[in-house]
Design a protein around this motif. Structure first.
Motif, mmCIF file in Angstrom:
data_model
loop_
_atom_site.group_PDB
_atom_site.id
_atom_site.type_symbol
_atom_site.label_atom_id
_atom_site.label_comp_id
_atom_site.label_asym_id
_atom_site.label_seq_id
_atom_site.Cartn_x
_atom_site.Cartn_y
_atom_site.Cartn_z
ATOM 1 N N ALA A 102 26.411 35.835 32.960
ATOM 2 C CA ALA A 102 26.692 37.038 32.297
ATOM 3 C C ALA A 102 27.205 38.033 33.581
ATOM 4 C CB ALA A 102 25.328 37.711 31.791
ATOM 5 N N TRP A 103 27.612 39.097 33.044
ATOM 6 C CA TRP A 103 28.184 40.073 33.935
ATOM 7 C C TRP A 103 27.246 41.251 33.859
ATOM 8 C CZ3 TRP A 103 32.754 39.237 36.648
ATOM 9 C CH2 TRP A 103 33.529 38.370 36.390
ATOM 10 N N SER A 104 26.703 41.629 35.258
ATOM 11 C CA SER A 104 25.747 42.463 35.221
ATOM 12 C C SER A 104 25.939 43.766 35.161
ATOM 13 C CB SER A 104 24.555 42.242 36.474
ATOM 14 O OG SER A 104 24.174 40.804 36.533
ATOM 15 N N PRO A 105 25.470 44.845 34.397
ATOM 16 C CA PRO A 105 25.899 46.130 34.451
ATOM 17 C C PRO A 105 25.811 46.867 36.139
ATOM 18 C CG PRO A 105 24.622 45.821 32.935
ATOM 19 C CD PRO A 105 24.535 44.613 33.615
ATOM 20 N N GLY A 106 27.051 47.315 36.578
ATOM 21 C CA GLY A 106 27.085 47.959 37.870
ATOM 22 C C GLY A 106 27.600 47.059 38.807
ATOM 23 N N MET A 107 27.915 45.764 38.436
ATOM 24 C CA MET A 107 28.468 44.928 39.226
ATOM 25 C C MET A 107 29.882 45.269 39.945
ATOM 26 S SD MET A 107 29.107 40.954 38.583
ATOM 27 C CE MET A 107 27.621 40.432 38.154
ATOM 28 N N ASP A 108 30.312 45.147 41.035
ATOM 29 C CA ASP A 108 31.577 45.251 41.750
ATOM 30 C C ASP A 108 32.497 44.151 41.399
ATOM 31 O OD1 ASP A 108 31.038 47.446 43.294
ATOM 32 O OD2 ASP A 108 30.167 46.382 44.708
ATOM 33 N N VAL A 109 33.507 44.473 40.804
ATOM 34 C CA VAL A 109 34.453 43.597 40.261
ATOM 35 C C VAL A 109 35.961 43.897 40.685
ATOM 36 C CG1 VAL A 109 33.058 42.494 38.242
ATOM 37 C CG2 VAL A 109 34.844 44.440 37.926
ATOM 38 N N VAL A 110 36.816 42.920 40.600
ATOM 39 C CA VAL A 110 38.258 43.182 40.842
ATOM 40 C C VAL A 110 39.198 42.292 39.798
ATOM 41 C CG1 VAL A 110 38.420 41.386 42.672
ATOM 42 C CG2 VAL A 110 40.005 43.069 42.763
ATOM 43 N N HIS A 111 40.031 43.016 39.528
ATOM 44 C CA HIS A 111 41.040 42.469 38.569
ATOM 45 C C HIS A 111 42.365 42.389 39.091
ATOM 46 C CE1 HIS A 111 43.557 42.059 34.882
ATOM 47 N NE2 HIS A 111 42.438 41.694 34.490
ATOM 48 N N ALA A 112 43.321 41.262 38.816
ATOM 49 C CA ALA A 112 44.403 40.837 39.640
ATOM 50 C C ALA A 112 45.273 41.870 39.427
ATOM 51 C CB ALA A 112 44.843 39.314 39.103
ATOM 52 N N GLU A 113 45.393 42.684 38.127
ATOM 53 C CA GLU A 113 46.419 43.688 37.521
ATOM 54 C C GLU A 113 45.655 45.018 38.102
ATOM 55 O OE1 GLU A 113 48.706 45.385 34.010
ATOM 56 O OE2 GLU A 113 47.619 43.788 33.770
ATOM 57 N N HIS A 114 44.400 45.328 37.402
ATOM 58 C CA HIS A 114 44.007 46.787 37.683
ATOM 59 C C HIS A 114 43.235 46.917 39.086
ATOM 60 C CE1 HIS A 114 45.320 47.075 33.368
ATOM 61 N NE2 HIS A 114 44.488 45.608 33.261
ATOM 62 N N GLY A 115 42.991 46.031 39.822
ATOM 63 C CA GLY A 115 42.363 46.311 41.123
ATOM 64 C C GLY A 115 40.863 46.224 40.869
ATOM 65 N N ARG A 116 40.106 47.167 41.767
ATOM 66 C CA ARG A 116 38.818 46.970 41.712
ATOM 67 C C ARG A 116 37.919 48.122 40.723
ATOM 68 N NH1 ARG A 116 36.932 48.672 47.687
ATOM 69 N NH2 ARG A 116 34.983 48.808 46.457
ATOM 70 N N GLY A 117 36.668 47.495 40.514
ATOM 71 C CA GLY A 117 36.050 48.498 39.492
ATOM 72 C C GLY A 117 34.586 47.875 39.517
ATOM 73 N N TRP A 118 33.928 48.365 38.489
ATOM 74 C CA TRP A 118 32.509 47.816 38.255
ATOM 75 C C TRP A 118 32.292 47.781 36.704
ATOM 76 C CZ3 TRP A 118 29.167 51.579 35.721
ATOM 77 C CH2 TRP A 118 29.542 52.623 35.493
ATOM 78 N N VAL A 119 31.108 46.799 36.462
ATOM 79 C CA VAL A 119 31.145 46.355 35.058
ATOM 80 C C VAL A 119 30.488 47.645 34.507
ATOM 81 C CG1 VAL A 119 29.733 44.841 33.702
ATOM 82 C CG2 VAL A 119 31.009 44.045 35.756
ATOM 83 N N TRP A 120 31.091 47.997 33.257
ATOM 84 C CA TRP A 120 30.264 49.019 32.546
ATOM 85 C C TRP A 120 29.286 48.645 31.678
ATOM 86 C CZ3 TRP A 120 30.214 54.513 32.591
ATOM 87 C CH2 TRP A 120 30.056 55.123 31.626
ATOM 88 N N GLY A 121 29.593 47.163 30.934
ATOM 89 C CA GLY A 121 28.765 46.639 29.899
ATOM 90 C C GLY A 121 29.261 45.230 29.620
ATOM 91 N N ALA A 122 28.726 44.444 29.055
ATOM 92 C CA ALA A 122 29.150 43.305 28.745
ATOM 93 C C ALA A 122 28.273 42.665 27.648
ATOM 94 C CB ALA A 122 28.774 42.338 29.962
ATOM 95 N N GLY A 123 28.906 41.912 26.748
ATOM 96 C CA GLY A 123 27.997 40.967 25.713
ATOM 97 C C GLY A 123 28.916 40.463 24.725
#
Length: 453
Positions: free
Chosen positions: A390-411
């Motif tokens: 699962a992706w945890s809310p708040g986790m730091d992530v990076v996307h190949a196209e959009h760059g860096r961000g954080w998980v807002w929510g998952a499910g």
């Protein structure tokens, strides 16, 4: 007791939540709750905006959501917290060689060893203000509340008086004048059960507590606590600032020949381990604020989850309760090779009966492979594809196209990301498949700590 106000206590304000607000521009000025995000989760830290709705540390996440449903509920990023904590501790150690960290977000500093020209009130006040300014600078805007007094007990009380972002210096000779009107719960170790016992005896304030003999206090609350209350009610505390504790944490873990898959069995093991940790804490006269659960899965992925209490505890039921809540939020369906429970943020006092739970909730461990090792997570390599369930809310992530961000929510196979960082304005929100190959967890590169000078 010291003749000068030379013990400083620094406490970072709503630390975990403040780090999240610093790094997530869209959350600044809004309620943020950090902790277990599942149904049986526990709040570690709430921002001051969330506290306005009655959300508090150690509250169940379920109750927090009922009080403040519009808050951002995040699972926490301990790499970020540790980095900010390390920067703060470096500033404090540059000031004095005697720094006693209590947890990631608070520490005592012995200003008598700081090389100040004198320890007069104006000098220590100026030093405290300079430390607060340096902390704000090296952490990118975090604030700290600071108390300075002639003892650790009083310095800790002082740092709570003008939260957040406040400074209180208690002038020597005025300690009892300040202390006497306060409620007895201001004294470390006086929890709800002790407050009730004292109330039945007609004791509500420190002044009323001061009038009770030591023998009477011992008969009311027991020998160890009674003797401690007798001295603290008179502002008597000569404990030194200790730079290095012998142990950073106390933990118990077991590795199992066959993978564990039965949840009730894992819950029972965690409960027993919590009891053993509590036993070890008590045998050394220690308590701790942060309960950590360490889990190594069947594929050797190691997960670590922590929950921080508002005050230290050595109670097995409290430690077990938090450890079980942390276990609930993990997917262990594939099998577990290792389980461990640890307590860190060690102190030499306790906050009694924090949850008022029964000792039946925790027992002693009978696991053979048990070792005292820090329950630290084993980090993935920066930029590695996230392989968790699962992706945890708040986790730091990076996307190949959009760059860096954080998980807002998952499910339900979807992960939603807000693309922003501490250096950008509030960013856009986009959703992806949970297994999107272009989305991965992001970790900061290894860097040396900046010179605090």
């Amino acid at each position: 007791m010291r003749a000068h106000a030379s013990v400083l206590h620094l406490d970072l304000d709503a630390f975990f939540a403040a780090v999240e607000q610093r790094d997530k521009p869209s959350l600044r000025g809004k309620p943020v709750v950090v902790g277990g995000v599942g149904g049986r989760g526990v709040v570690s830290t709430a921002s001051y905006e969330a506290r306005a709705y009655g959300v508090r540390s150690a509250m169940s996440t379920r109750e927090a959501r009922a009080r403040c449903p519009h808050a951002a509920y995040l699972s926490g990023r301990f790499d970020a917290y540790r980095a900010s904590s390390a920067a703060v501790m470096a500033v404090l150690r540059a000031c004095s060689p005697l720094v006693e960290p209590l947890s990631l977000d608070e520490a005592f500093v012995d200003l008598a060893e700081a090389g100040l020209p004198d320890l007069e009130l104006a000098t220590v006040t100026a030093q405290a203000e300079e430390l607060r300014a340096r902390v704000h600078e090296v952490t990118g805007g975090l604030t700290a509340s600071v108390g300075v007094a002639s003892s650790k007990f009083l310095a800790k009380i002082a740092s709570d008086l003008r939260k957040p972002d406040g400074l209180v210096v208690i002038e020597p000779g005025t300690e009892l004048e300040m202390l006497r009107p306060m409620h007895v719960s201001v004294i470390p170790g006086v929890g709800p059960a002790t407050v009730e016992r004292l109330r039945r005896a007609g004791v509500h304030t420190v002044a009323e507590l001061e009038r009770i003999s030591q023998d009477e206090l011992v008969s009311l609350v027991g020998k160890a606590l009674g003797q401690g209350l007798y001295h603290l009610a008179r502002a008597e505390d000569d404990r030194p600032v200790v730079a290095d504790r012998e142990a950073k944490s106390v933990s118990v873990e077991g590795t199992y020949e066959h993978d564990l898959t039965d949840r009730p069995q894992m819950t029972a093991i965690v409960t027993r381990q919590a009891g053993e940790v509590a036993k070890r804490l008590r045998s050394h006269g220690l308590s701790g604020r942060t309960v950590t659960l360490k889990v190594r899965l069947y594929d050797f992925t190691t997960l670590s989850r922590s929950s921080t209490l508002p005050a230290p505890t050595d109670d097995p039921a409290t430690i077990a309760r938090l450890a079980r809540a942390l276990l609930t939020d993990l997917d262990t369906s594939g099998g577990v090779r290792l389980l461990g429970v640890g307590v860190s943020g060690l102190a030499d006092w306790i906050q009694e009966d924090l949850f008022a739970t029964s000792d039946e909730d925790a027992g002693e461990s009978d696991q053979a492979p048990a070792d005292d090792v820090p329950a630290e997570p084993e980090p993935d390599q920066a930029g590695a594809k996230w392989t968790g369930t699962a992706w945890s809310p708040g986790m730091d992530v990076v996307h190949a196209e959009h760059g860096r961000g954080w998980v807002w929510g998952a499910g339900k196979g979807v992960v939603t990301v807000r693309f922003e960082t501490a250096e950008t304005p509030p960013g856009p929100v986009r959703s992806f498949r949970a297994d999107d190959p272009e989305l991965s967890r992001w970790r900061p590169p290894e860097t040396e700590q900046p010179d605090p000078q």
